[in-house]
Design an enzyme around this catalytic site. Structure first.
Site, PDB file in Angstrom:
ATOM      1  N   GLU A 108       5.200  -2.776   8.023  1.00 47.40           N
ATOM      2  CA  GLU A 108       3.972  -2.152   7.528  1.00 47.40           C
ATOM      3  C   GLU A 108       2.690  -2.783   8.078  1.00 47.40           C
ATOM      4  OE1 GLU A 108       5.467  -0.701   3.162  1.00 47.40           O
ATOM      5  OE2 GLU A 108       5.031  -2.815   3.378  1.00 47.40           O
TER       6      GLU A 108
HETATM    7  C1  TNX Z   1       7.892  -1.929   0.876  1.00 46.79           C
HETATM    8  S1  TNX Z   1      10.265  -2.901   2.223  1.00 46.79           S
HETATM    9  C2  TNX Z   1       7.681  -3.196   1.364  1.00 46.79           C
HETATM   10  C3  TNX Z   1       7.276  -4.276   0.425  1.00 46.79           C
HETATM   11  C4  TNX Z   1       7.091  -3.757  -0.961  1.00 46.79           C
HETATM   12  C5  TNX Z   1       8.182  -2.775  -1.303  1.00 46.79           C
HETATM   13  C6  TNX Z   1       8.129  -2.286  -2.704  1.00 46.79           C
HETATM   14  C7  TNX Z   1       9.242  -3.582   3.072  1.00 46.79           C
HETATM   15  C8  TNX Z   1       9.736  -4.139   4.314  1.00 46.79           C
HETATM   16  N1  TNX Z   1       7.980  -3.594   2.643  1.00 46.79           N
HETATM   17  O1  TNX Z   1       6.106  -4.881   0.890  1.00 46.79           O
HETATM   18  O2  TNX Z   1       7.107  -4.824  -1.835  1.00 46.79           O
HETATM   19  O3  TNX Z   1       8.070  -1.693  -0.424  1.00 46.79           O
HETATM   20  O4  TNX Z   1       9.239  -1.503  -3.025  1.00 46.79           O
END
Ligand code: TNX
Length: 532
Positions: free
Chosen positions: A348
């Site tokens: 992300e």
């Molecule tokens: C996505 S999964 C994220 C996390 C969040 C999560 C909450 C991922 C690699 N990144 O930063 O905590 O969703 O469900």
């Protein structure tokens, strides 16, 4: 005469039945993860006051395991079971010197219990199976007056995947060393062998770095919702690593980057991305000529963040200081981490330019390699060139998992629709998210890592991991509510081959597991899919 004999026979039959009822066959003892083969025989082994544990073989892990077993049996039975090398009726035997062969055999006869394995880890797993085969009261913290009987039979067992993990996010809400140890204890009972610690994120930096002290002086001081946060000193981190490793669990530390870095950017102004504009009239300056690699003259630290939205922060990919910083962080953490893996995050990074992202990931992989470790990264890292042996952790994008495969790299399976322990069970769940899915117990159980992503097969799969993100988790009770019973389902998906997994059988076994959790005072979600 007949008047006396008939009732006498009746009593004997009743007594026999009562005894029989107490010891259901080994196949019915509710073992999770389900062993590869279980054979019942008709006898009963009884643990008694003068039982003893005999250790055959050498090794500190073997001695630890023997002591661990004696300690687990003590509170409920009241027996102080001695451990030694003289003959005993519980035998733990190390048959080889392999650390990678996690298989074990468990043989229970009327007179003896014997666990053997070529590895210390295998002996430890045999002990976990043995403990589960006792009546649930064996887990009582206080003495229980009962017969400590086991059904006789044999078990031959080995895991399908060598990496069976769980991730704990200690950033969104900080969790104490005691809570992490509790998590480790529970992982051990399910034969999980990797603890991935998500140590840094926008909301908090949770590990002391001596060369960059403000990370914890500033960046650790809050958490989601504005609580006080916290961090592990290096001594505490080493203590966690040791506690895990005693239980055959390897810690995988994660420093999430280049996104999810607000806590670091709030601690050190000079790490913030930006560019020094030339003096005077810069309205005609060509964007391409701006030099982002120089430190800012007037750097501004980011503000500490206590929200839950993601994807707004980034390290500067072009700034040399970024890599000096990462080098120090990776060096200090790897020095305290004996395991082979270092997790670089990589998810992300929505405000990092694509080219910058690729450059960043490739450079950071090099730093990790320099310190002798293998990188794991969230699936987005597969959009960069991965070093051989590096692992992409699939959570969302099948395309990324395929990119990893095309590069000849393996994929760690953590599909957010199946393995995310922070997802709600259903719309009534008191905490948790649902952006990926509602994950009821059957959904967490009914999937196969080897066929889940199109184009990937068993050989492409590095292992399975269940992450617990903690935006909605503030304490141990919350943690237990979200992880149990689903972590047991994922542990079975990781341990048992698809051919041995069966939902109907699991439904029965998890109900028996629930009784053991009850005895141990563990809270769990009473899924309506199970007759608890
Ligand atoms: C996505 S999964 C994220 C996390 C969040 C999560 C909450 C991922 C690699 N990144 O930063 O905590 O969703 O469900």
């Amino acid at each position: 005469m007949k008047r006396f004999i008939t009732p006498l026979i009746g009593l004997v039959i009743l007594g026999f039945q009562a005894c029989q009822e107490k010891v259901s066959p080994l196949t019915e003892s509710g073992l999770i993860p389900v062993p590869v083969t279980i054979t019942n025989s008709n006898g009963v082994f009884e643990l008694v006051e003068n039982s003893s544990i005999q250790v055959i073989g050498e090794g500190s892990g073997l001695s630890f395991t023997a002591q661990y077993l004696a300690e687990k049996l003590q509170p409920s039975t009241g027996y102080s079971i001695p451990v030694g090398s003289e003959s005993g009726n519980i035998v733990l035997e190390l048959t080889g010197s392999s650390s990678s062969d996690e298989s074990y055999e468990l043989e229970i006869t009327d007179n003896q219990v014997k666990i053997s394995s070529p590895s210390e880890a295998g002996v430890f797993y045999g002990v976990q199976t043995l403990l589960q085969a006792f009546p649930a009261e064996i887990f009582s913290k206080t003495k229980v007056d009962t017969k400590w009987v086991l059904p006789t039979g044999t078990i031959s067992d080995k895991p399908e995947y060598g990496y069976r993990g769980s991730m704990l996010d200690v950033t969104r809400h900080f969790l104490s060393v005691e809570d992490v140890k509790h998590y480790i204890d529970e992982m051990a009972t399910l034969k999980l062998n990797y603890l991935h610690l998500h140590l840094t994120d926008d909301q908090g930096w949770r590990i002391e770095i001596k060369s960059w002290p403000k990370l914890t002086e500033i960046g650790a001081q809050t958490e989601v919702g504005g609580g006080e946060g916290g961090f592990y000193t290096q001594e505490e981190y080493k203590d966690i690593v040791k506690y895990a490793s005693d239980r055959f669990i390897t810690v995988v530390p994660e420093v999430d980057m280049p996104g999810h870095t607000n806590a670091a950017l709030a601690s050190y102004a000079e790490l913030n991305p930006g560019v020094n504009l030339p003096d005077g009239d810069y309205s005609t300056v060509n964007e391409q000529e701006l030099d982002y690699s120089m430190p800012l003259k007037n750097p501004q630290a980011a503000e500490l963040y206590t929200g839950t939205k993601v994807g707004f922060s980034t390290f500067s990919s072009k700034l040399e200081l970024t890599y000096q910083f990462i080098d120090d962080v990776v060096r200090e953490i790897t020095e305290m981490t004996p395991g082979p893996y270092f997790h670089i995050g990589g998810d992300e990074s929505h405000v990092t330019e694509k080219d910058d992202y690729v450059y960043f990931i490739e450079r950071v992989q090099g730093i990790v390699e320099k310190y002798g470790k293998t990188s794991i990264g969230w699936d987005e890292v597969a959009t960069s060139n991965l070093l051989p042996g590096n692992v992409a952790q699939f959570w969302a994008m099948a395309d990324n998992a395929q990119l990893a495969k095309e590069q000849g790299n393996q994929v760690l399976m953590s599909p957010s629709t199946k393995a995310y322990l922070d997802m709600q069970y259903d719309s009534l769940s008191r905490i948790g998210y649902n952006w990926a899915a509602y994950i009821e117990l059957d959904s967490a159980y009914l999937w196969d890592p080897a066929t889940f992503v199109e184009g990937l097969g068993k050989a492409d799969i590095f292992g399975v991991e269940a992450p617990l993100w903690t935006e909605t988790v503030t304490n141990r009770e919350d943690m237990e509510y979200l992880i149990f019973p689903r972590i047991a389902a994922i542990a079975e998906v990781a341990w048992a081959p698809a051919s041995s997994r069966d939902w109907v059988s699991f439904q029965k076994r998890i109900a028996l597991m629930g009784k053991k959790w009850d005895v141990r005072g563990i809270g769990y979600y009473k899924s309506p899919k199970v007759n608890w």
